[in-house]
Design a protein around this motif. Structure first.
Motif, PDB file in Angstrom:
ATOM      1  N   GLU A   1      -4.847   4.581   5.412  1.00 45.88           N
ATOM      2  CA  GLU A   1      -4.154   3.305   5.183  1.00 45.88           C
ATOM      3  C   GLU A   1      -2.802   3.507   4.517  1.00 45.88           C
ATOM      4  OE1 GLU A   1      -8.439   2.620   5.670  1.00 45.88           O
ATOM      5  OE2 GLU A   1      -7.262   3.969   4.396  1.00 45.88           O
TER       6      GLU A   1
ATOM      7  N   GLN B   1       0.796  -1.227   0.000  1.00 41.83           N
ATOM      8  CA  GLN B   1       0.000   0.000   0.000  1.00 41.83           C
ATOM      9  C   GLN B   1       0.832   1.282   0.000  1.00 41.83           C
ATOM     10  OE1 GLN B   1      -3.514   0.070   2.637  1.00 41.83           O
ATOM     11  NE2 GLN B   1      -2.956  -1.967   3.308  1.00 41.83           N
TER      12      GLN B   1
ATOM     13  N   PRO C   1     -10.177   3.259  11.955  1.00 41.82           N
ATOM     14  CA  PRO C   1      -9.319   3.967  11.003  1.00 41.82           C
ATOM     15  C   PRO C   1      -9.847   5.379  10.722  1.00 41.82           C
ATOM     16  CG  PRO C   1     -10.814   2.552   9.832  1.00 41.82           C
ATOM     17  CD  PRO C   1     -11.147   2.399  11.297  1.00 41.82           C
TER      18      PRO C   1
END
Length: 246
Positions: free
Chosen positions: A167, A72, A224
């Motif tokens: 993320e 990511q 998150p």
């Protein structure tokens, strides 16, 4: 049996708690284990041993989180930051093993105080992005981590200013702190600053730290987004205040 019982002390319980807390912060934010562990461990050990244990445990812990983050992260940003790490980590590590331990403790305290002041003011990086700013942020992080294992905020402030999802922020932070952590450990081994006793401490503390990383990673999956930035900020404030009043 008596040998095992002799290890059950308030001091060792406090050390394990510090290691678990550092792992939790690392699992959730992708960085910050050094900010938790290194300053607090200097209350029990010398700064060289505290830094060596912090980066050693952190290097092993990175195995848990790097594979997912590697998919990511933004490698174009990581490249100049990693190059800076290779160049500046040895300089910081040389200062760590060469300076008087009391001076190193004062350096750690000063860095924590600086981070606290920035956090309280809510300052964020709003400058340009690109290879040169990334290189500079990586260089500052590498130098400070080499000295005291608490240099994460320099890279974090730069990376958090980029227009990415939480993320990707976490992935970028995890990768650069892992690269720098392994480099610091390597340089300390080459410098002869990692004793047999330190290796034993690292081995004994891997599992408590791994539990903390697992718990932090689980919490990130549940919480998150916008909360991520707030937790990063208040984590820095809390750790800084705890060190300054101790």
């Amino acid at each position: 049996m008596e040998t095992v019982l002799s290890l059950v002390t308030l001091e060792n319980a406090a050390i394990v708690a510090i290691i678990v807390a550092g792992g939790f912060v690392r699992g959730y934010t992708g960085f910050g284990s050094g900010l938790v562990m290194a300053p607090l461990l200097t209350l029990f050990w010398g700064p060289v041993e505290a830094v060596a244990t912090t980066v050693g445990v952190g290097a092993v812990a990175s195995v848990q989180v790097v594979p997912g983050c590697a998919r990511q992260c933004d490698w174009r940003t990581m490249a100049p930051m990693s190059l800076a790490a290779v160049l500046f980590v040895p300089v910081g590590t040389f200062m760590l093993v060469s300076l008087d331990p009391e001076i190193v403790k004062n350096i750690i305290a000063a860095i924590v105080l600086f981070v606290t002041a920035i956090s309280l003011r809510g300052w964020t990086y709003r400058g340009p992005a690109g290879p040169i700013p990334a290189f500079l942020a990586g260089g500052v992080t590498a130098l400070v981590n080499g000295i005291a294992a608490v240099g994460g905020p320099a890279s974090v402030m730069y990376l958090m200013s980029l227009p990415n999802r939480a993320e990707r922020h976490r992935a970028n932070i995890t990768i650069i702190t892992t690269v720098i952590g392994w480099l610091v450990l390597f340089c300390m081994v080459v410098a002869g600053a990692v004793s047999q006793g330190t290796v034993i401490k690292i081995a004994l503390l891997i599992l408590p730290n791994a539990f903390g990383v697992w718990a932090g990673s689980r919490m990130f999956a549940l919480l998150p987004g916008r909360v991520f930035r707030l937790i990063v900020l208040w984590m820095l404030v809390a750790v800084s205040v705890a060190i300054l009043v101790s």
